[in-house]
Scaffold this active site. Sequence first.
Site, PDB file in Angstrom:
ATOM      1  CD  GLU A 171      -2.912  -1.166   2.378  1.00  0.00           C
ATOM      2  OE1 GLU A 171      -2.824  -0.257   3.221  1.00  0.00           O
ATOM      3  OE2 GLU A 171      -3.777  -2.047   2.418  1.00  0.00           O
ATOM      4  CD  GLU A 351      -3.827  -5.942   3.888  1.00  0.00           C
ATOM      5  OE1 GLU A 351      -4.644  -5.092   4.298  1.00  0.00           O
ATOM      6  OE2 GLU A 351      -2.604  -5.786   3.953  1.00  0.00           O
TER       7      GLU A 351
HETATM    8  O1  IFM Z   1      -4.464  -3.275   9.151  1.00  0.00           O
HETATM    9  C1  IFM Z   1      -4.370  -2.740   7.863  1.00  0.00           C
HETATM   10  C2  IFM Z   1      -3.207  -3.345   7.118  1.00  0.00           C
HETATM   11  O2  IFM Z   1      -2.018  -3.177   7.791  1.00  0.00           O
HETATM   12  C3  IFM Z   1      -3.076  -2.707   5.757  1.00  0.00           C
HETATM   13  N1  IFM Z   1      -4.326  -2.728   5.036  1.00  0.00           N
HETATM   14  C4  IFM Z   1      -5.514  -2.303   5.737  1.00  0.00           C
HETATM   15  C5  IFM Z   1      -5.623  -3.008   7.071  1.00  0.00           C
HETATM   16  C6  IFM Z   1      -6.901  -2.553   7.800  1.00  0.00           C
HETATM   17  O3  IFM Z   1      -6.885  -1.176   8.025  1.00  0.00           O
END
Ligand code: IFM
Length: 441
Positions: A171, A351
């Site tokens: 990210e 994710e």
């Molecule tokens: O916890 C975070 C993760 O570290 C990165 N993506 C989003 C998740 C939820 O906010």
Amino acid sequence: MTTKTVSRDQFPKDFKWGVATSSFQIEGAHDSDGKGPSIWDTFCATEGKIADASNGHVACEHYTRWPEDVDLIARLGVNAYRFSMSWPRVQPDGQGAWNEAGFAFYDQLITALEERGIERHLTLNHWDLPQSLQDQGGWANRDVCGHFTRYATEVARRFGHRVHSICTHNEPWVIAILGYEQGIFAPGIQSRSQAMQAVHHLLLSHGMALQAMRGLGLATPMGIVLNLSPIYPASDDPKDVAKAKLDDGLILRLYMDALYKGVYPQDVIDHLGSDAPQLQAGDLATMAQSNDFLGVNYYTRNFSSSGNPWDVTSTGNAVTDMGWEVYPQGLTELLCRLHTDYHPQGLWVTENGAAFKDQMVNGEVNDPQRLAYIRDHIAATHDAIQQGVPVGAYFAWSLMDNFEWASGYAKRFGLVHVDFETQKRTFKNSALWYQKFLAGK
Ligand code: IFM
């Protein structure tokens, strides 16, 4: 709203089913065995930055409890685990000597996963930059690209043949924009020009690291993970429509065009004006190395408005404890768009998950909203596959409750509940559902 229920056997045989975590959020042991401080250690120590004034000193104590956690992963029945390496644990100052004790930790974790036949998906940078590199400007200083490339190459030399993928950055938008422009994440800077330079150095170092790691002759798939979502205008008003197009440029096209087309989108560069990234000759070509996979982290969709902020409750859909609308169709739409516009070689959901207020009652955590969230996003992934998008993986965020950055420990994303007093782990009902789904029941 997606309501169909899918089963595991409707997905390709070699589909990767996983759970994900990151080093700072679970490891703890912030100064054990020679680990150096990261920017998140520093940020947590700054008053007022973390909602519950907590830090990552203990977190889930994964640094010592990893055997139990590998057991949890195996019990779930996933075939893949996505985790990150803490750069300051293996190279305390980010540019000097390697810390063998830090590498030994990851060596034993990887061995335990190997023994259980669980694929290892390694991320090099899930935000915990060594503090001493931030003292020199962090991601806003071009020198960081060389340091990151050296770190990536050393990790790939040691572990590249024992993992199933290497992701450079998790990210980059969050690192650069929340960290260097909005200042609500580490390192807490508020400068648009530094943020844009950070974007550029993250993408450039991604390309440099890929070139260097591939130079080792590894066949390991390599790529990057972006946080993406579809963005809609809040109304038909041409000002909202224009704002949505620009926001899509700032959040999606800036990264995707650079990585897959070797250009920064001109409308975004024009909008940024003097804050636009400073490039050197050859940077764009370096950034556009071919990726073996693109990881997509999807949680919700977004609306852009040129006037009043968008009211997230106005659609009538459920909203998570983060204040994020539950919108599984957005994942289908996003995967289809990425496939059509950019044709990434591998497209993985790296994710996806939700925070809700959980309660432990008689040893049980009944979390129907999270269960429905995961179930419906898996169905949304299947919808994309049916529309011809070759999605290859789904990783639920997260294996267990952990340190949710500026929100501290109050927001729980885990499939496994963690009692932060006792460190006891308990499968939530969503974990039991995922376990059954994976078992084909
Ligand atoms: O916890 C975070 C993760 O570290 C990165 N993506 C989003 C998740 C939820 O906010």
